[in-house]
Design a protein around this motif. Structure first.
Motif, PDB file in Angstrom:
ATOM      1  N   THR A   1       0.851  -1.192   0.000  1.00  0.00           N
ATOM      2  CA  THR A   1       0.000   0.000   0.000  1.00  0.00           C
ATOM      3  C   THR A   1       0.887   1.243   0.000  1.00  0.00           C
ATOM      4  O   THR A   1       1.743   1.399   0.865  1.00  0.00           O
ATOM      5  CB  THR A   1      -0.940   0.018   1.218  1.00  0.00           C
ATOM      6  OG1 THR A   1      -1.643  -1.228   1.295  1.00  0.00           O
ATOM      7  CG2 THR A   1      -1.943   1.147   1.099  1.00  0.00           C
TER       8      THR A   1
ATOM      9  N   ALA B   1      -7.708   0.250   0.803  1.00  0.00           N
ATOM     10  CA  ALA B   1      -6.664  -0.214  -0.111  1.00  0.00           C
ATOM     11  C   ALA B   1      -6.008  -1.499   0.388  1.00  0.00           C
ATOM     12  O   ALA B   1      -5.698  -2.400  -0.403  1.00  0.00           O
ATOM     13  CB  ALA B   1      -5.605   0.869  -0.294  1.00  0.00           C
TER      14      ALA B   1
ATOM     15  N   ALA C   1       0.961   5.466  -0.198  1.00  0.00           N
ATOM     16  CA  ALA C   1       0.331   6.785  -0.187  1.00  0.00           C
ATOM     17  C   ALA C   1       1.063   7.652  -1.206  1.00  0.00           C
ATOM     18  O   ALA C   1       2.218   8.029  -0.994  1.00  0.00           O
ATOM     19  CB  ALA C   1       0.406   7.404   1.207  1.00  0.00           C
TER      20      ALA C   1
ATOM     21  N   ASN D   1      -9.716   5.683   1.877  1.00  0.00           N
ATOM     22  CA  ASN D   1      -9.151   4.914   0.771  1.00  0.00           C
ATOM     23  C   ASN D   1      -7.937   4.103   1.211  1.00  0.00           C
ATOM     24  O   ASN D   1      -7.724   2.983   0.730  1.00  0.00           O
ATOM     25  CB  ASN D   1      -8.755   5.840  -0.385  1.00  0.00           C
ATOM     26  CG  ASN D   1      -9.934   6.269  -1.230  1.00  0.00           C
ATOM     27  OD1 ASN D   1     -11.002   5.660  -1.194  1.00  0.00           O
ATOM     28  ND2 ASN D   1      -9.754   7.323  -2.010  1.00  0.00           N
ATOM     29  N   PHE D   2      -7.142   4.663   2.115  1.00  0.00           N
ATOM     30  CA  PHE D   2      -5.945   3.939   2.561  1.00  0.00           C
ATOM     31  C   PHE D   2      -6.333   2.659   3.300  1.00  0.00           C
ATOM     32  O   PHE D   2      -5.727   1.594   3.088  1.00  0.00           O
ATOM     33  CB  PHE D   2      -5.087   4.824   3.467  1.00  0.00           C
ATOM     34  CG  PHE D   2      -3.690   4.303   3.658  1.00  0.00           C
ATOM     35  CD1 PHE D   2      -2.688   4.618   2.755  1.00  0.00           C
ATOM     36  CD2 PHE D   2      -3.371   3.482   4.733  1.00  0.00           C
ATOM     37  CE1 PHE D   2      -1.396   4.118   2.918  1.00  0.00           C
ATOM     38  CE2 PHE D   2      -2.099   2.974   4.900  1.00  0.00           C
ATOM     39  CZ  PHE D   2      -1.105   3.303   3.991  1.00  0.00           C
TER      40      PHE D   2
ATOM     41  N   ALA E   1      -8.847  10.362   1.664  1.00  0.00           N
ATOM     42  CA  ALA E   1      -7.479   9.832   1.721  1.00  0.00           C
ATOM     43  C   ALA E   1      -7.358   8.798   2.833  1.00  0.00           C
ATOM     44  O   ALA E   1      -6.751   7.729   2.650  1.00  0.00           O
ATOM     45  CB  ALA E   1      -6.484  10.967   1.936  1.00  0.00           C
TER      46      ALA E   1
ATOM     47  N   ASP F   1      -2.870   5.013  -2.959  1.00  0.00           N
ATOM     48  CA  ASP F   1      -3.871   5.935  -2.423  1.00  0.00           C
ATOM     49  C   ASP F   1      -3.415   7.333  -2.812  1.00  0.00           C
ATOM     50  O   ASP F   1      -2.498   7.888  -2.210  1.00  0.00           O
ATOM     51  CB  ASP F   1      -3.962   5.776  -0.902  1.00  0.00           C
ATOM     52  CG  ASP F   1      -4.872   6.802  -0.243  1.00  0.00           C
ATOM     53  OD1 ASP F   1      -5.720   7.394  -0.936  1.00  0.00           O
ATOM     54  OD2 ASP F   1      -4.734   7.010   0.983  1.00  0.00           O
TER      55      ASP F   1
END
Length: 392
Positions: free
Chosen positions: A103, A150, A105, A146-147, A143, A165
């Motif tokens: 994952t 994800a 960012a 979604n993280f 944000a 993300d």
């Protein structure tokens, strides 16, 4: 129970990382994503997480370390922006083709050169075909949400792909907003305490992994990777439905805003959607039938669904905060127009490049885009490839 907090986008994502408590975070600082590993390193130092934090000498090394840790079966995360993402380029492809659900960012920033630290989408748009799932968020709440989603999306057994993300540098990453944060226990229960890796370098049934894949097998592995991306569309919606039950916040492949009877529509990403929504409301008050679609999931691209959503409009402007230098339009524009071909024919579809290098986009500029669409509907005359807010 959710709690109301005031955080920047970077702080919100760092808190999501803390709540998930990954096995490994490997990162190298670059503006405007630096704060995410910086905040997270404090959580590590304070003993709030059990994560192995790996400070490395470059972003290429950061993704390399993430690949090794994920290949060993760990839950792995990082953050970067712009030139940092570009320095990861080789490793982005290896992470995706190795089917490792890392994952990332991705705090959107203009990609050099000339060097620029402000927001546009040239970094993640440049990586759009690297095999990573890409989620885009309008604000700090998205944000953060979604993280968390994800992780669950990427680790799904039918997917096993890395996820970005993506949210806007400075505009979202550094601006403090009110948002709802889940309790730590809720996040842990949602994503699971530990990653369940169907294969890994270590464990009861270890496998070997390597980047060499010659003609007898390479094509088949790429085909499997493509199928995983197709599966991701279904899984993204399943995870979103589960998240809605937990939070009440609804997410889809994209958001439709006042599209029910729209004649002219804009398609846009991230924080600029908030500005465009204000314009939609203003023009609706004048009786103009306008609407907006904010794409949330860019990879996998929701082609059929987007074409259906745009099937009743007369004209569409796709606003790109990146130029593809194809001499034919922006990257999102070419995807949208391709999606509509054969599914929603007979529409005016035009490209607008805006906001490069952090150039402000104003409500007046977006109103002009809508006025251009209505002029095109009335006269049948228009330019396909346009810029807004630039000195010609």
């Amino acid at each position: 129970m959710a709690k109301r907090v005031s955080l920047s986008g970077n702080e919100a994502v760092a808190q999501a990382m803390r709540q998930i408590n990954p096995d490994v975070v490997a990162a190298f600082p670059i503006t405007p994503s630096t704060e995410i590993p910086q905040y997270f390193s404090q959580f590590v130092a304070n003993g709030q997480v059990t994560t192995e934090f790996v400070p490395v000498e470059s972003e290429h090394s950061a993704m390399s370390a993430c690949i090794g840790a994920a290949a060993a079966g760990g839950r792995v995360m990082t953050a970067t922006s712009a030139n940092g993402l570009a320095l990861m380029w080789e490793m982005l492809y290896i992470a995706a083709s190795s089917r490792l659900p890392i994952t990332l960012a991705a705090v959107n920033r203009a990609l050099s050169g000339p060097i620029n630290i402000h927001n546009d989408h040239s970094d993640t748009m440049g990586a759009r075909d690297s095999g990573w799932i890409q989620l885009y968020g309008e604000n700090a709440q998205e944000a953060y949400d979604n993280f968390i989603m994800a992780v669950k999306i990427g680790e799904h057994p039918d997917v096993q792909l890395p996820v970005m993300d993506c949210f806007d540098g400075f505009i979202t990453s550094h601006a403090v907003e009110n948002l709802e944060m889940l309790e730590d226990e809720e996040v842990k229960a949602f994503v699971g305490e530990n990653r369940v890796a169907p294969y890994a370098l270590i464990g009861q049934e270890p496998v070997s992994m390597g980047p060499l894949d010659l003609p007898p097998y390479y094509f088949e592995h790429k085909r499997q990777q493509a199928e995983a991306m197709k599966n991701a569309k279904r899984v993204i919606l399943e995870v979103a439905a589960e998240f809605e039950k937990l939070t009440g916040r609804k997410y889809g492949l994209f958001e439709e805003y006042r599209m029910e009877d729209a004649e002219a529509a804009i398609v846009i990403l991230n924080s600029s959607a908030g500005t465009a929504k204000a314009v939609v409301d203003s023009l609706r008050a004048e009786g103009k039938k306008v609407g907006l679609i904010k794409i949330r999931v860019f990879r996998p691209f929701p082609a059929e669904e987007l074409a259906e959503a745009l099937s009743k409009v007369k004209a569409v402007a796709v606003m790109d905060k990146a130029d593809s230098f194809s001499a034919a339009g922006g990257p999102v524009f070419t995807e949208v127009r391709s999606a509509m071909y054969g599914r929603a024919d007979g529409k005016i579809v035009v490209s607008y490049i805006y906001g490069l290098g952090g150039r402000d986009v104003t409500t007046n500029q977006i109103e002009k885009v809508y006025n251009d669409l209505f002029s095109a509907i009335e006269t049948g005359k228009y330019e396909v490839y346009n810029y807004v807010g630039v000195r010609e």
